[in-house]
Design a protein around this motif. Structure first.
Motif, mmCIF file in Angstrom:
data_model
loop_
_atom_site.group_PDB
_atom_site.id
_atom_site.type_symbol
_atom_site.label_atom_id
_atom_site.label_comp_id
_atom_site.label_asym_id
_atom_site.label_seq_id
_atom_site.Cartn_x
_atom_site.Cartn_y
_atom_site.Cartn_z
ATOM 1 N N PRO A 133 -37.007 -4.559 12.092
ATOM 2 C CA PRO A 133 -35.735 -4.812 12.787
ATOM 3 C C PRO A 133 -35.453 -3.732 13.834
ATOM 4 N N VAL A 134 -34.567 -4.049 14.746
ATOM 5 C CA VAL A 134 -34.139 -3.078 15.756
ATOM 6 C C VAL A 134 -33.408 -1.949 15.023
ATOM 7 N N ASN A 135 -33.787 -0.706 15.314
ATOM 8 C CA ASN A 135 -33.154 0.427 14.628
ATOM 9 C C ASN A 135 -31.902 0.883 15.381
ATOM 10 N N PRO A 136 -31.079 1.731 14.742
ATOM 11 C CA PRO A 136 -29.786 2.111 15.353
ATOM 12 C C PRO A 136 -29.889 2.726 16.743
ATOM 13 N N TRP A 137 -30.838 3.637 16.959
ATOM 14 C CA TRP A 137 -30.875 4.270 18.279
ATOM 15 C C TRP A 137 -31.236 3.261 19.360
ATOM 16 N N ARG A 138 -32.107 2.309 19.077
ATOM 17 C CA ARG A 138 -32.442 1.273 20.068
ATOM 18 C C ARG A 138 -31.230 0.376 20.326
ATOM 19 N N ALA A 139 -30.504 0.039 19.276
ATOM 20 C CA ALA A 139 -29.322 -0.819 19.415
ATOM 21 C C ALA A 139 -28.265 -0.139 20.279
ATOM 22 N N VAL A 140 -28.027 1.135 20.038
ATOM 23 C CA VAL A 140 -27.021 1.870 20.818
ATOM 24 C C VAL A 140 -27.488 2.041 22.265
ATOM 25 N N LEU A 141 -28.745 2.426 22.470
ATOM 26 C CA LEU A 141 -29.268 2.608 23.827
ATOM 27 C C LEU A 141 -29.219 1.298 24.609
ATOM 28 N N ARG A 142 -29.676 0.212 24.005
ATOM 29 C CA ARG A 142 -29.688 -1.085 24.682
ATOM 30 C C ARG A 142 -28.270 -1.525 25.050
ATOM 31 N N THR A 143 -27.337 -1.344 24.125
ATOM 32 C CA THR A 143 -25.953 -1.744 24.378
ATOM 33 C C THR A 143 -25.335 -0.895 25.484
ATOM 34 N N PHE A 144 -25.544 0.407 25.434
ATOM 35 C CA PHE A 144 -25.013 1.303 26.468
ATOM 36 C C PHE A 144 -25.541 0.894 27.846
ATOM 37 N N LEU A 145 -26.846 0.668 27.952
ATOM 38 C CA LEU A 145 -27.427 0.292 29.238
ATOM 39 C C LEU A 145 -26.941 -1.082 29.697
ATOM 40 N N LEU A 146 -26.784 -2.013 28.767
ATOM 41 C CA LEU A 146 -26.268 -3.335 29.114
ATOM 42 C C LEU A 146 -24.850 -3.235 29.665
ATOM 43 N N MET A 147 -24.049 -2.363 29.076
ATOM 44 C CA MET A 147 -22.663 -2.210 29.531
ATOM 45 C C MET A 147 -22.582 -1.571 30.910
ATOM 46 N N LEU A 148 -23.628 -0.866 31.338
ATOM 47 C CA LEU A 148 -23.669 -0.336 32.706
ATOM 48 C C LEU A 148 -23.943 -1.444 33.723
ATOM 49 N N PHE A 149 -24.411 -2.590 33.258
ATOM 50 C CA PHE A 149 -24.662 -3.819 33.995
ATOM 51 C C PHE A 149 -25.886 -3.757 34.907
ATOM 52 N N VAL A 150 -26.073 -2.711 35.700
ATOM 53 C CA VAL A 150 -27.190 -2.661 36.645
ATOM 54 C C VAL A 150 -28.533 -2.800 35.936
ATOM 55 N N PRO A 151 -28.784 -2.091 34.819
ATOM 56 C CA PRO A 151 -30.086 -2.283 34.160
ATOM 57 C C PRO A 151 -30.328 -3.716 33.704
ATOM 58 N N ALA A 152 -29.276 -4.456 33.446
ATOM 59 C CA ALA A 152 -29.428 -5.834 32.970
ATOM 60 C C ALA A 152 -29.834 -6.793 34.086
ATOM 61 N N VAL A 153 -29.573 -6.457 35.335
ATOM 62 C CA VAL A 153 -29.911 -7.355 36.437
ATOM 63 C C VAL A 153 -31.153 -6.912 37.200
ATOM 64 N N VAL A 154 -31.787 -5.825 36.773
ATOM 65 C CA VAL A 154 -33.054 -5.388 37.350
ATOM 66 C C VAL A 154 -34.131 -5.745 36.333
ATOM 67 N N TRP A 155 -35.006 -6.697 36.700
ATOM 68 C CA TRP A 155 -35.983 -7.243 35.762
ATOM 69 C C TRP A 155 -37.399 -6.811 36.105
#
Length: 145
Positions: A104-126
């Motif tokens: 499963p996804v571990n806590p540090w990956r979950a927090v890092l992914r969520t933080f970056l998603l909330m910045l929005f720019v990393p989510a639209v650069v593929w």
């Protein structure tokens, strides 16, 4: 020189189609929209409860940035408990670790992914697989369930 990949997700060991294949942008956007609307509604409810009777001005009762709290909780807790958010559940998606899909996804990956998603720019650069930078940096992928 390496051969070009035949399909999205091949370079990270995912199947071309069906369960566990990379999710396309449509279902991912739908899941994000569901999560965002749910977060706004929850934050709006909380703001209404705490501002009850204080003001009749609509602008003081809107959730504003408070909706980021239930949004972050949905993503972090959802990834850790179920491997998906509420929106991902309704859209038939889940989040996996690319390095070890059986774990499963571990806590540090979950927090890092969520933080970056909330910045929005990393989510639209593929990348070439259609994974956002938030997935690349947390070594995760959104796949069909």
């Amino acid at each position: 020189m390496t051969a070009p990949q035949a399909y999205r997700g091949e370079s990270i060991g995912l199947p071309e189609s069906g369960p566990a294949s990379l999710a396309s942008s449509g279902p991912r956007a739908g899941a994000l929209l569901i999560d965002a609307i749910a977060s706004i509604l929850i934050a709006g409810l909380v703001v209404q409860i705490f501002h009850h009777g204080h003001s009749h001005d609509l602008t003081t009762r809107l959730p504003k940035s408070w909706s980021l709290i239930p949004f972050a909780l949905d993503y972090i807790v959802g990834m850790l408990v179920a491997g998906r958010t509420l929106g991902m559940y309704f859209c038939g998606l889940r989040i996996i670790r690319v390095d070890d899909q059986s774990q499963p996804v571990n806590p540090w990956r979950a927090v890092l992914r969520t933080f970056l998603l909330m910045l929005f720019v990393p989510a639209v650069v593929w990348d070439k697989d259609g994974r956002g930078l938030h997935d690349r940096y947390s070594d995760t992928a959104v796949v069909r369930s």
